[in-house]
Design a protein around this motif. Structure first.
Motif, PDB file in Angstrom:
ATOM      1  N   ALA A 159      -0.100  35.037  26.920  1.00 60.33           N
ATOM      2  CA  ALA A 159       0.148  36.267  26.167  1.00 60.33           C
ATOM      3  C   ALA A 159       1.483  36.226  25.427  1.00 60.33           C
ATOM      4  CB  ALA A 159       0.096  37.469  27.106  1.00 60.33           C
ATOM      5  N   GLU A 160       2.533  35.712  26.097  1.00 56.61           N
ATOM      6  CA  GLU A 160       3.839  35.686  25.444  1.00 56.61           C
ATOM      7  C   GLU A 160       3.863  34.729  24.259  1.00 56.61           C
ATOM      8  OE1 GLU A 160       4.484  33.605  29.523  1.00 56.61           O
ATOM      9  OE2 GLU A 160       3.046  34.995  28.605  1.00 56.61           O
ATOM     10  N   ASP A 161       3.110  33.629  24.373  1.00 58.99           N
ATOM     11  CA  ASP A 161       3.048  32.682  23.259  1.00 58.99           C
ATOM     12  C   ASP A 161       2.163  33.211  22.132  1.00 58.99           C
ATOM     13  OD1 ASP A 161       4.720  31.037  24.620  1.00 58.99           O
ATOM     14  OD2 ASP A 161       3.280  29.408  24.923  1.00 58.99           O
ATOM     15  N   GLN A 162       1.170  33.995  22.473  1.00 58.96           N
ATOM     16  CA  GLN A 162       0.360  34.622  21.432  1.00 58.96           C
ATOM     17  C   GLN A 162       1.218  35.558  20.592  1.00 58.96           C
ATOM     18  OE1 GLN A 162      -2.845  36.479  23.575  1.00 58.96           O
ATOM     19  NE2 GLN A 162      -3.877  34.534  24.007  1.00 58.96           N
ATOM     20  N   ALA A 163       2.091  36.303  21.225  1.00 59.82           N
ATOM     21  CA  ALA A 163       3.000  37.186  20.492  1.00 59.82           C
ATOM     22  C   ALA A 163       3.948  36.379  19.610  1.00 59.82           C
ATOM     23  CB  ALA A 163       3.788  38.065  21.474  1.00 59.82           C
ATOM     24  N   ARG A 164       4.398  35.237  20.113  1.00 62.65           N
ATOM     25  CA  ARG A 164       5.278  34.377  19.311  1.00 62.65           C
ATOM     26  C   ARG A 164       4.545  33.841  18.092  1.00 62.65           C
ATOM     27  NH1 ARG A 164       6.440  29.750  22.552  1.00 62.65           N
ATOM     28  NH2 ARG A 164       8.005  29.169  21.008  1.00 62.65           N
ATOM     29  N   LEU A 165       3.266  33.509  18.247  1.00 63.85           N
ATOM     30  CA  LEU A 165       2.492  33.019  17.111  1.00 63.85           C
ATOM     31  C   LEU A 165       2.339  34.104  16.047  1.00 63.85           C
ATOM     32  CD1 LEU A 165       0.744  30.994  15.607  1.00 63.85           C
ATOM     33  CD2 LEU A 165      -1.182  31.671  17.054  1.00 63.85           C
ATOM     34  N   ILE A 166       2.044  35.326  16.466  1.00 57.45           N
ATOM     35  CA  ILE A 166       1.918  36.431  15.510  1.00 57.45           C
ATOM     36  C   ILE A 166       3.216  36.598  14.725  1.00 57.45           C
ATOM     37  CG2 ILE A 166       1.510  38.896  15.250  1.00 57.45           C
ATOM     38  CD1 ILE A 166      -0.979  37.295  16.046  1.00 57.45           C
ATOM     39  N   ASP A 167       4.350  36.528  15.403  1.00 59.03           N
ATOM     40  CA  ASP A 167       5.644  36.638  14.724  1.00 59.03           C
ATOM     41  C   ASP A 167       5.883  35.456  13.787  1.00 59.03           C
ATOM     42  OD1 ASP A 167       6.295  39.033  15.922  1.00 59.03           O
ATOM     43  OD2 ASP A 167       7.454  38.120  17.545  1.00 59.03           O
ATOM     44  N   TRP A 168       5.475  34.258  14.218  1.00 66.20           N
ATOM     45  CA  TRP A 168       5.672  33.046  13.420  1.00 66.20           C
ATOM     46  C   TRP A 168       4.894  33.120  12.109  1.00 66.20           C
ATOM     47  CZ3 TRP A 168       2.726  28.680  11.910  1.00 66.20           C
ATOM     48  CH2 TRP A 168       3.465  27.525  11.580  1.00 66.20           C
ATOM     49  N   LEU A 169       3.755  33.805  12.131  1.00 63.56           N
ATOM     50  CA  LEU A 169       2.916  33.903  10.941  1.00 63.56           C
ATOM     51  C   LEU A 169       3.448  34.885   9.902  1.00 63.56           C
ATOM     52  CD1 LEU A 169      -0.615  33.965  12.616  1.00 63.56           C
ATOM     53  CD2 LEU A 169       0.328  32.116  11.226  1.00 63.56           C
ATOM     54  N   LYS A 170       4.304  35.801  10.298  1.00 60.14           N
ATOM     55  CA  LYS A 170       4.719  36.885   9.394  1.00 60.14           C
ATOM     56  C   LYS A 170       5.268  36.387   8.064  1.00 60.14           C
ATOM     57  CE  LYS A 170       5.472  40.409  12.952  1.00 60.14           C
ATOM     58  NZ  LYS A 170       6.477  41.235  13.673  1.00 60.14           N
ATOM     59  N   PRO A 171       6.188  35.411   8.007  1.00 59.22           N
ATOM     60  CA  PRO A 171       6.691  34.983   6.704  1.00 59.22           C
ATOM     61  C   PRO A 171       5.685  34.186   5.880  1.00 59.22           C
ATOM     62  CG  PRO A 171       7.648  33.657   8.455  1.00 59.22           C
ATOM     63  CD  PRO A 171       6.919  34.782   9.116  1.00 59.22           C
ATOM     64  N   LEU A 172       4.590  33.783   6.490  1.00 57.11           N
ATOM     65  CA  LEU A 172       3.561  33.008   5.791  1.00 57.11           C
ATOM     66  C   LEU A 172       2.395  33.881   5.342  1.00 57.11           C
ATOM     67  CD1 LEU A 172       3.402  29.945   8.234  1.00 57.11           C
ATOM     68  CD2 LEU A 172       4.894  30.254   6.242  1.00 57.11           C
ATOM     69  N   TRP A 173       2.416  35.148   5.708  1.00 55.69           N
ATOM     70  CA  TRP A 173       1.291  36.039   5.467  1.00 55.69           C
ATOM     71  C   TRP A 173       1.654  37.097   4.423  1.00 55.69           C
ATOM     72  CZ3 TRP A 173      -3.631  35.570   6.459  1.00 55.69           C
ATOM     73  CH2 TRP A 173      -4.468  36.677   6.377  1.00 55.69           C
ATOM     74  N   PRO A 174       0.801  37.344   3.418  1.00 57.20           N
ATOM     75  CA  PRO A 174       1.119  38.330   2.371  1.00 57.20           C
ATOM     76  C   PRO A 174       1.269  39.740   2.936  1.00 57.20           C
ATOM     77  CG  PRO A 174      -0.731  36.919   1.712  1.00 57.20           C
ATOM     78  CD  PRO A 174      -0.490  36.654   3.170  1.00 57.20           C
ATOM     79  N   GLU A 175       2.249  40.471   2.424  1.00 61.98           N
ATOM     80  CA  GLU A 175       2.490  41.829   2.908  1.00 61.98           C
ATOM     81  C   GLU A 175       1.367  42.780   2.540  1.00 61.98           C
ATOM     82  OE1 GLU A 175       6.264  43.140   1.551  1.00 61.98           O
ATOM     83  OE2 GLU A 175       7.413  41.712   2.780  1.00 61.98           O
ATOM     84  N   ASN A 176       0.594  42.456   1.497  1.00 60.55           N
ATOM     85  CA  ASN A 176      -0.478  43.352   1.048  1.00 60.55           C
ATOM     86  C   ASN A 176      -1.813  43.083   1.730  1.00 60.55           C
ATOM     87  OD1 ASN A 176      -0.957  40.895  -0.195  1.00 60.55           O
ATOM     88  ND2 ASN A 176      -1.583  41.788  -2.155  1.00 60.55           N
TER      89      ASN A 176
END
Length: 251
Positions: free
Chosen positions: A99-116
């Motif tokens: 679970a903790e690594d899943q949260a880290r992955l979600i955070d890691w994706l943020k700069p690679l994912w479009p805001e829209n």
């Protein structure tokens, strides 16, 4: 020239990283081991997390929505963890089931994912089910001769990783795989049956080295062959191990 297997590629987390490997055991009625075991659903997904059955690709984070994801590479470690790398962000090593690594992955994706776009939401896994684009347990085949013909028409080099294939084959005539539907192939110790061509999407317009769109791939495919097909899906009908360099025989 005898056709042979020159690449084996798996994608442990759907649309988030590809990994070249040397050998793999193929099992009847199963996908390539560790291919699309996990996927990341987004906030507009049509199911509640955790996922309990195969779901359509539109529910997940994908390269067609975020071209930068096409530049992610993956490497599975001996302990089962996966290291994800991208030219714009620091590498991340994680266990996708924690679970903790899943949260880290979600955070890691943020700069690679479009805001829209609907934001990445959760890491999904369904035991025994590959979260690939198709519900059937397909393995995808690419012809490097067809890729070379495509590159010649485009007047530029084209990476095989644009197409997220599993097995790359050298030695067929360009576009010969388009006539293989319904036929069987022996690759190493395994036998596969070709099921259907693969219809491509705009993710193939992105260069996997840069994560930037640089080629109108669908227009190119249509100009050459009148459709958006590249590569084909196959099912394993006889189990066996495949290794780089294995001959590929049409039965």
């Amino acid at each position: 020239m005898t056709a042979h297997l020159v690449d084996i590629v798996r994608h442990p987390i759907k649309s988030i990283g590809f990994e070249d490997i040397q050998s793999a055991p193929l099992i009847q009625g199963r996908v390539l081991p560790f291919d699309r075991v996990w996927a990341v659903s987004h906030e507009a997904a049509k199911f509640d997390s955790p996922l309990t059955e195969w779901a359509r690709k539109l529910n997940f984070v994908r390269g067609v929505a975020a071209p930068k994801l096409m530049a992610v590479t993956a490497q599975m470690q001996a302990d089962g963890q996966i290291t994800l790398s991208h030219p714009e962000v620091p590498a991340l090593t994680l266990d996708p089931d924690r679970a903790e690594d899943q949260a880290r992955l979600i955070d890691w994706l943020k700069p690679l994912w479009p805001e829209n776009r609907p934001a990445p939401r959760a890491v999904e896994r369904v035991e025994g089910v590959a979260l690939a684009d198709m519900a059937e347990p397909y393995i995808s085949l690419l012809s490097l001769s067809s890729l070379a013909a495509l590159a010649q028409a485009a007047s530029t080099e084209i990476s095989r990783h644009r197409f997220r294939g599993n097995l790359c084959i050298e030695g067929w005539a360009p576009w010969a795989e388009r006539d293989l539907v319904g036929k069987r192939l022996r690759i190493g110790g395994a036998v596969l049956e070709v099921a259907m061509p693969i219809t491509r999407c705009r993710a193939t317009c992105t260069n996997p080295d840069t994560g930037m769109e640089d080629l109108e791939m669908l227009e190119l495919l249509e100009r050459l062959n009148g459709d958006w097909h590249f590569g084909c899906y196959a099912t394993v009908i006889e189990s066996g191990t495949i290794t780089l360099g294995d001959p590929v025989e049409v039965l």
